[in-house]
Design a protein around this motif. Sequence first.
Motif, mmCIF file in Angstrom:
data_model
loop_
_atom_site.group_PDB
_atom_site.id
_atom_site.type_symbol
_atom_site.label_atom_id
_atom_site.label_comp_id
_atom_site.label_asym_id
_atom_site.label_seq_id
_atom_site.Cartn_x
_atom_site.Cartn_y
_atom_site.Cartn_z
ATOM 1 N N UNK A 57 0.734 -1.127 0.288
ATOM 2 C CA UNK A 57 -0.294 0.289 0.008
ATOM 3 C C UNK A 57 0.675 0.904 -0.263
ATOM 4 N N UNK A 58 0.797 1.783 -1.209
ATOM 5 C CA UNK A 58 1.498 2.734 -1.562
ATOM 6 C C UNK A 58 0.900 4.379 -0.871
ATOM 7 N N UNK A 59 1.153 5.562 -0.344
ATOM 8 C CA UNK A 59 0.238 6.511 -0.323
ATOM 9 C C UNK A 59 0.588 7.947 0.590
ATOM 10 N N UNK A 60 0.013 8.718 0.815
ATOM 11 C CA UNK A 60 0.799 9.491 1.749
ATOM 12 C C UNK A 60 0.404 9.540 3.079
ATOM 13 N N UNK A 61 1.031 10.168 3.766
ATOM 14 C CA UNK A 61 0.904 9.682 5.541
ATOM 15 C C UNK A 61 -0.667 10.212 5.546
ATOM 16 N N UNK A 62 -1.442 9.229 6.415
ATOM 17 C CA UNK A 62 -2.978 9.670 7.277
ATOM 18 C C UNK A 62 -3.720 9.696 5.663
#
Length: 78
Positions: free
Chosen positions: A66-71
């Motif tokens: 899972x890749x993505x921005x924090x929070x």
Amino acid sequence: MGILERIAEIEREMNRTQKNKATEYHLGLLKGKLAKLRAELIEPKSSGPKGDGFDVKRSGDARVALIGFPSVGKSTLL
């Protein structure tokens, strides 16, 4: 203590506080609290169920990243 009472208390404190360079931050915090309370007064928080979840039965072998921005809710998918 209800929302209207808290709004009145914050407005009284704002009226008591002198407006100068040293109190700008405090007045800004009070204005922010006042805005939140007024928004909550217009649209109260709903404490009902958010929705039904679902389960996925494990079968086979796989790797998922899972890749993505924090929070942004990646951990809620686990």
